[in-house]
Design an enzyme around this catalytic site. Structure first.
Site, PDB file in Angstrom:
ATOM      1  N   ASN A 209       5.916 111.209  30.003  1.00  0.00           N
ATOM      2  CA  ASN A 209       4.647 110.711  30.521  1.00  0.00           C
ATOM      3  C   ASN A 209       4.048 111.746  31.474  1.00  0.00           C
ATOM      4  O   ASN A 209       4.600 112.830  31.643  1.00  0.00           O
ATOM      5  CB  ASN A 209       4.853 109.360  31.220  1.00  0.00           C
ATOM      6  CG  ASN A 209       5.903 109.442  32.312  1.00  0.00           C
ATOM      7  OD1 ASN A 209       5.740 110.140  33.307  1.00  0.00           O
ATOM      8  ND2 ASN A 209       7.013 108.722  32.109  1.00  0.00           N
ATOM      9  N   LYS A 288      16.335 120.826  14.980  1.00  0.00           N
ATOM     10  CA  LYS A 288      14.896 120.632  15.014  1.00  0.00           C
ATOM     11  C   LYS A 288      14.426 119.938  13.736  1.00  0.00           C
ATOM     12  O   LYS A 288      14.780 120.331  12.625  1.00  0.00           O
ATOM     13  CB  LYS A 288      14.191 121.980  15.159  1.00  0.00           C
ATOM     14  CG  LYS A 288      12.682 121.882  15.139  1.00  0.00           C
ATOM     15  CD  LYS A 288      12.033 123.263  15.225  1.00  0.00           C
ATOM     16  CE  LYS A 288      10.510 123.147  15.097  1.00  0.00           C
ATOM     17  NZ  LYS A 288       9.860 124.470  15.132  1.00  0.00           N
TER      18      LYS A 288
END
Length: 416
Positions: A209, A288
């Site tokens: 955030n 990944k």
């Protein structure tokens, strides 16, 4: 911050003496009454006029200067002083202070001081580590003097090692810790959480955030200045940690919860200002994730509700404060949070209000407690932190007063 405080700076013969001019200037900007005492050797490195120009006060060198405005100058100034900082402190001055010798203006005044005395050694690395100097520093510490550890680095003599005088900012922090605030939190333990958490999707990506940690760091700093023993549990931020605070670095919500579990029991105040992720990936990829055609669905699971967990485990007398970042229905949602989390106070603010929320230097907090709602004006985050601590301290004191003060009906709370 330092209005009506008298700061005495003792400067001895060292090349680092020039740094004190910048410190004097910073103290003046904080409205301190700054007085400088120099040894005769110090005047070979920086002229007294420099300090007189910066502080507006006569720089003292000669114990028997008849032009000085105070009667028995060293006694008069010592009686007025809020703090004495000796920086740079030479090996010679450290020895004088350790054994009570008083043969110049600085050592005489220091001997008459009853205020906190801070000593910042600065010298050659071999001089600093000489057993005689170390014994003298230990003796000063035994007498209650505050020793500022020197930095390690390149020294004016060409050597590298311990003995470099710390920066102006570090010296200022030592002064502020002693005299900036009333020590109404002395002896109390304060736990503050700050910043965001990061929930890893794979080794490259994460969910997070916009929290910068500024509010939590401001609270930790203010609590430290008021004498508290502060533990700051911080998510990943780009801020410099407040001085004299124990910092526990965490990354994920799970990390933060583990740190809370380890530290919460011994605390008098727990202030949860961190923006903790409510959800985390159900699985974290070891490698990944490569992009593919079409949409990507990510399965999430709930993280531990740390505030609620703390609310059900509050120790007797412990004060619990949560934060509530809202975009609408601020009061209604925050009141519900106060009840459901069993907190003592919720500090609420709106992300949609200009000047409040993430990343700003100001904030508009609404403090929602069991008895009242305090709507603070827009303040700097340092000022807002101070008001928050005032309110939490009152709650802490009320917990030790007459019982039965809390109201059951939150809708009847008085708005101040």
């Amino acid at each position: 911050m330092l209005k009506e405080k008298t700061v005495v700076l003792g400067v001895t013969g060292s090349i680092a003496a020039y740094k004190i001019a910048g410190l004097a200037s910073r103290l003046m900007k904080l409205h301190a009454d700054v007085h400088v005492i120099m040894t005769e050797n110090a005047t070979n490195f920086i002229h007294p006029t420099t300090f007189e120009s910066l502080t507006g006060n006569k720089c003292m060198v000669d114990t028997f200067d008849r032009n000085f405005q105070f009667h028995i100058a060293h006694v008069s100034l010592a009686a007025r002083a809020s703090v004495l900082l000796v920086a740079p402190a030479s090996a010679n001055m450290i020895a004088k202070l350790a054994y009570g010798l008083a043969d110049d203006m600085l050592s005489t005044t220091a001997l008459a001081m009853t205020c906190p005395v801070i000593v910042a050694p600065a010298m050659n690395v071999n001089m600093y580590h000489n057993p005689a100097v170390q014994d003298n520093l230990a003796r000063l510490a035994q007498y209650g003097k505050i020793i500022v550890p020197p930095d390690n680095g390149y020294l004016a003599c060409g050597a590298t090692g311990d003995g470099k005088m710390p920066s102006e900012e570090v010296l200022l922090d030592y002064i502020l810790r002693e005299i900036a605030c009333e020590k109404d939190l002395k002896g109390k333990k304060v736990l503050v959480t700050a910043g965001p958490t990061r929930e890893a999707l794979d080794p490259v990506r994460f969910l997070s955030n916009h929290s910068t940690g500024k509010m939590g760091y401001a609270i930790a700093r203010q609590a430290m200045l008021r004498g508290a023993d502060v533990t700051l549990i911080s998510g990943p931020v780009s801020l410099i940690p407040p001085p004299f605070v124990k910092v526990v670095s965490v990354t994920s919500a799970a990390d933060l919860f583990q740190a809370i579990v380890k530290h919460y029991e011994e605390q008098d105040f727990i202030i949860k200002a961190a923006a903790v992720a409510d959800y985390t990936p159900l699985e974290t990829a070891e490698d990944k994730m490569k992009k593919k055609d079409g949409e990507l669905d990510i399965a999430l699971k709930r993280t531990t509700d740390i505030l609620a967990w703390l609310g059900t485990r509050k120790k007797e007398g412990q004060v619990l404060c949560g934060f509530s970042m809202e975009t609408k229905d601020l009061l209604e949602n925050s009141k519900k949070k106060l009840e459901s989390k069993k907190a003592d106070l919720i500090a609420a603010n709106s992300l949609k209000e200009t000047g409040a929320g993430f990343g700003t230097d100001t904030n508009h907090l609404v403090l929602i407690g069991q008895e009242e709602i305090i709507d603070l004006p827009m303040l700097t985050k340092e000022e807002a932190a101070g008001k928050l601590l005032d309110t939490l301290l009152k709650i802490w004191e009320d917990k030790r007063g007459p019982k039965g003060k809390n109201k059951d009906n939150l809708d009847e709370m008085q708005v101040i």
